[in-house]
Design a protein around this motif. Structure first.
Motif, PDB file in Angstrom:
ATOM      1  N   LEU A  40      -0.577 -64.794 -62.019  1.00 46.31           N
ATOM      2  CA  LEU A  40       0.532 -63.843 -61.982  1.00 46.31           C
ATOM      3  C   LEU A  40       1.709 -64.345 -62.819  1.00 46.31           C
ATOM      4  O   LEU A  40       2.207 -65.443 -62.599  1.00 46.31           O
ATOM      5  CB  LEU A  40       0.985 -63.624 -60.531  1.00 46.31           C
ATOM      6  CG  LEU A  40       2.107 -62.614 -60.330  1.00 46.31           C
ATOM      7  CD1 LEU A  40       1.645 -61.207 -60.721  1.00 46.31           C
ATOM      8  CD2 LEU A  40       2.578 -62.632 -58.880  1.00 46.31           C
ATOM      9  N   GLU A  41       2.120 -63.552 -63.775  1.00 49.99           N
ATOM     10  CA  GLU A  41       3.249 -63.918 -64.629  1.00 49.99           C
ATOM     11  C   GLU A  41       4.403 -62.928 -64.516  1.00 49.99           C
ATOM     12  O   GLU A  41       5.559 -63.323 -64.591  1.00 49.99           O
ATOM     13  CB  GLU A  41       2.803 -64.030 -66.084  1.00 49.99           C
ATOM     14  CG  GLU A  41       1.850 -65.195 -66.307  1.00 49.99           C
ATOM     15  CD  GLU A  41       1.407 -65.312 -67.744  1.00 49.99           C
ATOM     16  OE1 GLU A  41       1.939 -64.581 -68.611  1.00 49.99           O
ATOM     17  OE2 GLU A  41       0.511 -66.125 -68.004  1.00 49.99           O
ATOM     18  N   ALA A  42       4.096 -61.653 -64.391  1.00 54.85           N
ATOM     19  CA  ALA A  42       5.142 -60.626 -64.315  1.00 54.85           C
ATOM     20  C   ALA A  42       4.834 -59.702 -63.144  1.00 54.85           C
ATOM     21  O   ALA A  42       3.676 -59.380 -62.882  1.00 54.85           O
ATOM     22  CB  ALA A  42       5.213 -59.834 -65.614  1.00 54.85           C
ATOM     23  N   CYS A  43       5.873 -59.316 -62.430  1.00 49.94           N
ATOM     24  CA  CYS A  43       5.713 -58.398 -61.309  1.00 49.94           C
ATOM     25  C   CYS A  43       7.060 -57.733 -61.037  1.00 49.94           C
ATOM     26  O   CYS A  43       7.984 -57.832 -61.848  1.00 49.94           O
ATOM     27  CB  CYS A  43       5.170 -59.108 -60.067  1.00 49.94           C
ATOM     28  SG  CYS A  43       6.240 -60.401 -59.395  1.00 49.94           S
ATOM     29  N   PHE A  44       7.156 -57.067 -59.916  1.00 52.09           N
ATOM     30  CA  PHE A  44       8.400 -56.431 -59.499  1.00 52.09           C
ATOM     31  C   PHE A  44       8.831 -57.002 -58.154  1.00 52.09           C
ATOM     32  O   PHE A  44       7.992 -57.274 -57.305  1.00 52.09           O
ATOM     33  CB  PHE A  44       8.213 -54.918 -59.316  1.00 52.09           C
ATOM     34  CG  PHE A  44       8.016 -54.174 -60.597  1.00 52.09           C
ATOM     35  CD1 PHE A  44       9.111 -53.739 -61.337  1.00 52.09           C
ATOM     36  CD2 PHE A  44       6.747 -53.902 -61.066  1.00 52.09           C
ATOM     37  CE1 PHE A  44       8.939 -53.043 -62.509  1.00 52.09           C
ATOM     38  CE2 PHE A  44       6.563 -53.200 -62.241  1.00 52.09           C
ATOM     39  CZ  PHE A  44       7.660 -52.770 -62.970  1.00 52.09           C
ATOM     40  N   LEU A  45      10.122 -57.139 -57.966  1.00 49.71           N
ATOM     41  CA  LEU A  45      10.706 -57.331 -56.647  1.00 49.71           C
ATOM     42  C   LEU A  45      11.057 -55.926 -56.199  1.00 49.71           C
ATOM     43  O   LEU A  45      11.829 -55.226 -56.873  1.00 49.71           O
ATOM     44  CB  LEU A  45      11.953 -58.207 -56.726  1.00 49.71           C
ATOM     45  CG  LEU A  45      11.679 -59.687 -56.940  1.00 49.71           C
ATOM     46  CD1 LEU A  45      12.943 -60.403 -57.364  1.00 49.71           C
ATOM     47  CD2 LEU A  45      11.100 -60.296 -55.676  1.00 49.71           C
ATOM     48  N   GLU A  47      12.008 -52.960 -53.184  1.00 48.25           N
ATOM     49  CA  GLU A  47      12.537 -52.531 -51.889  1.00 48.25           C
ATOM     50  C   GLU A  47      12.326 -51.022 -51.809  1.00 48.25           C
ATOM     51  O   GLU A  47      13.193 -50.248 -52.212  1.00 48.25           O
ATOM     52  CB  GLU A  47      14.034 -52.850 -51.785  1.00 48.25           C
ATOM     53  CG  GLU A  47      14.354 -54.318 -51.720  1.00 48.25           C
ATOM     54  CD  GLU A  47      15.847 -54.556 -51.662  1.00 48.25           C
ATOM     55  OE1 GLU A  47      16.386 -54.618 -50.530  1.00 48.25           O
ATOM     56  OE2 GLU A  47      16.454 -54.650 -52.738  1.00 48.25           O
ATOM     57  N   PRO A  48      11.160 -50.572 -51.321  1.00 48.63           N
ATOM     58  CA  PRO A  48      10.854 -49.140 -51.315  1.00 48.63           C
ATOM     59  C   PRO A  48      11.888 -48.294 -50.570  1.00 48.63           C
ATOM     60  O   PRO A  48      12.232 -47.198 -51.012  1.00 48.63           O
ATOM     61  CB  PRO A  48       9.488 -49.043 -50.642  1.00 48.63           C
ATOM     62  CG  PRO A  48       8.942 -50.412 -50.608  1.00 48.63           C
ATOM     63  CD  PRO A  48      10.087 -51.365 -50.744  1.00 48.63           C
ATOM     64  N   ALA A  49      12.393 -48.783 -49.446  1.00 46.56           N
ATOM     65  CA  ALA A  49      13.339 -48.000 -48.640  1.00 46.56           C
ATOM     66  C   ALA A  49      14.620 -47.699 -49.417  1.00 46.56           C
ATOM     67  O   ALA A  49      15.252 -46.669 -49.197  1.00 46.56           O
ATOM     68  CB  ALA A  49      13.666 -48.735 -47.343  1.00 46.56           C
ATOM     69  N   GLU A  54      12.917 -54.245 -59.346  1.00 43.85           N
ATOM     70  CA  GLU A  54      13.424 -54.963 -60.513  1.00 43.85           C
ATOM     71  C   GLU A  54      12.323 -55.860 -61.058  1.00 43.85           C
ATOM     72  O   GLU A  54      11.669 -56.592 -60.312  1.00 43.85           O
ATOM     73  CB  GLU A  54      14.712 -55.698 -60.196  1.00 43.85           C
ATOM     74  CG  GLU A  54      14.599 -57.016 -59.538  1.00 43.85           C
ATOM     75  CD  GLU A  54      15.958 -57.597 -59.167  1.00 43.85           C
ATOM     76  OE1 GLU A  54      16.329 -58.628 -59.740  1.00 43.85           O
ATOM     77  OE2 GLU A  54      16.614 -57.021 -58.280  1.00 43.85           O
ATOM     78  N   PRO A  55      12.076 -55.762 -62.359  1.00 43.29           N
ATOM     79  CA  PRO A  55      11.040 -56.601 -62.966  1.00 43.29           C
ATOM     80  C   PRO A  55      11.442 -58.064 -62.891  1.00 43.29           C
ATOM     81  O   PRO A  55      12.631 -58.404 -62.951  1.00 43.29           O
ATOM     82  CB  PRO A  55      10.975 -56.124 -64.415  1.00 43.29           C
ATOM     83  CG  PRO A  55      12.125 -55.224 -64.628  1.00 43.29           C
ATOM     84  CD  PRO A  55      12.733 -54.896 -63.312  1.00 43.29           C
ATOM     85  N   ARG A  87      11.882 -58.849 -49.463  1.00 41.90           N
ATOM     86  CA  ARG A  87      11.490 -57.984 -50.580  1.00 41.90           C
ATOM     87  C   ARG A  87       9.995 -58.121 -50.822  1.00 41.90           C
ATOM     88  O   ARG A  87       9.367 -59.106 -50.442  1.00 41.90           O
ATOM     89  CB  ARG A  87      12.293 -58.340 -51.822  1.00 41.90           C
ATOM     90  CG  ARG A  87      13.762 -58.084 -51.479  1.00 41.90           C
ATOM     91  CD  ARG A  87      14.755 -57.962 -52.538  1.00 41.90           C
ATOM     92  NE  ARG A  87      14.489 -57.208 -53.706  1.00 41.90           N
ATOM     93  CZ  ARG A  87      15.180 -57.404 -54.825  1.00 41.90           C
ATOM     94  NH1 ARG A  87      16.119 -58.322 -54.880  1.00 41.90           N
ATOM     95  NH2 ARG A  87      14.924 -56.676 -55.883  1.00 41.90           N
ATOM     96  N   LEU A  88       9.434 -57.116 -51.426  1.00 41.96           N
ATOM     97  CA  LEU A  88       8.006 -57.101 -51.712  1.00 41.96           C
ATOM     98  C   LEU A  88       7.762 -57.515 -53.146  1.00 41.96           C
ATOM     99  O   LEU A  88       8.571 -57.219 -54.036  1.00 41.96           O
ATOM    100  CB  LEU A  88       7.439 -55.703 -51.479  1.00 41.96           C
ATOM    101  CG  LEU A  88       7.612 -55.146 -50.066  1.00 41.96           C
ATOM    102  CD1 LEU A  88       7.142 -53.699 -50.007  1.00 41.96           C
ATOM    103  CD2 LEU A  88       6.863 -55.995 -49.055  1.00 41.96           C
ATOM    104  N   LEU A  89       6.651 -58.192 -53.369  1.00 39.17           N
ATOM    105  CA  LEU A  89       6.178 -58.437 -54.722  1.00 39.17           C
ATOM    106  C   LEU A  89       5.125 -57.382 -55.005  1.00 39.17           C
ATOM    107  O   LEU A  89       4.224 -57.152 -54.187  1.00 39.17           O
ATOM    108  CB  LEU A  89       5.562 -59.833 -54.847  1.00 39.17           C
ATOM    109  CG  LEU A  89       6.503 -61.023 -54.688  1.00 39.17           C
ATOM    110  CD1 LEU A  89       5.722 -62.326 -54.818  1.00 39.17           C
ATOM    111  CD2 LEU A  89       7.620 -60.980 -55.701  1.00 39.17           C
ATOM    112  N   ALA A  90       5.232 -56.730 -56.151  1.00 39.73           N
ATOM    113  CA  ALA A  90       4.315 -55.647 -56.481  1.00 39.73           C
ATOM    114  C   ALA A  90       3.969 -55.695 -57.963  1.00 39.73           C
ATOM    115  O   ALA A  90       4.730 -56.226 -58.775  1.00 39.73           O
ATOM    116  CB  ALA A  90       4.943 -54.305 -56.124  1.00 39.73           C
ATOM    117  N   VAL A  91       2.829 -55.125 -58.289  1.00 38.60           N
ATOM    118  CA  VAL A  91       2.406 -54.970 -59.684  1.00 38.60           C
ATOM    119  C   VAL A  91       2.083 -53.505 -59.916  1.00 38.60           C
ATOM    120  O   VAL A  91       1.841 -52.745 -58.971  1.00 38.60           O
ATOM    121  CB  VAL A  91       1.171 -55.845 -60.020  1.00 38.60           C
ATOM    122  CG1 VAL A  91       1.492 -57.322 -59.893  1.00 38.60           C
ATOM    123  CG2 VAL A  91      -0.028 -55.486 -59.154  1.00 38.60           C
TER     124      VAL A  91
END
Length: 176
Positions: A40-45, A47-49, A54-55, A87-91
């Motif tokens: 994993l190199e790039a993802c998003f932080l 906050e769906p609610a 943010e990348p 916060r969630l980590l997402a791709v």
């Protein structure tokens, strides 16, 4: 950097700071954490609610058993790491690991036709809701939703390629 408008898939939740260099402990929300986080190199932080994403760039990652720790570029202290807690980590969905043979992601079925073995349309697949016993598939028909327990007894066949689900719900469950 990842596409800021792409639909996302959650891969982990930031739990707390770890150490003094800004690392964070992450609860993996994937059944293959080693494979998912190893490169994993790039993802998003995310906050769906709050509708906030943010990348970010992952500069270090460690996976030991079920424990995952990452360090995000620009996060260099425990205080900065603490600000990421929860916060969630997402791709992007396009970056999701391919499902194993015979498996699928629920989002791959969004909009799929749900029908009985004899071809009677029951509605379209909307989403999955968690429940204590088993996941419930939300099916929409004529603007109303009903829930189908996602068990072999009721879900007979799933074809992602055909976007079709064959189901045999218990009597009365699919009546709106």
């Amino acid at each position: 950097m990842p596409d800021a408008d792409a639909p996302l898939v959650v891969i982990g939740e930031v739990l707390r700071p770890h150490g003094v260099r800004g690392e964070v402990a992450v609860r993996p929300l994937t059944d293959r954490p080693r494979e998912r986080f190893r490169r994993l190199e790039a993802c998003f932080l995310w906050e769906p609610a709050r509708g906030r994403r943010e990348p970010c760039r992952v500069v270090e990652r460690k996976v030991q058993g079920d424990a995952v720790r990452v360090r995000i570029e620009g996060v260099d202290s425990p205080e900065a790491a603490r600000a990421l807690q929860g916060r969630l980590l997402a791709v992007a969905r396009t970056e999701a690991l391919p499902p194993r043979a015979g498996e699928f992601y629920p989002w791959q079925l969004e909009g799929a036709t749900v029908e009985t073995p004899d071809g009677r349309v029951l509605g379209r697949f909307v989403r999955v809701e968690d429940s204590p016993a088993q996941p419930l598939w939300v099916i929409e028909r004529d603007g109303r939703e009903w829930m189908l327990p996602a068990v072999r007894e009721f879900v007979l066949d799933v074809s992602v390629a055909e976007r079709r689900i064959v189901a045999s719900p218990p009597e009365g469950l699919d009546t709106l």
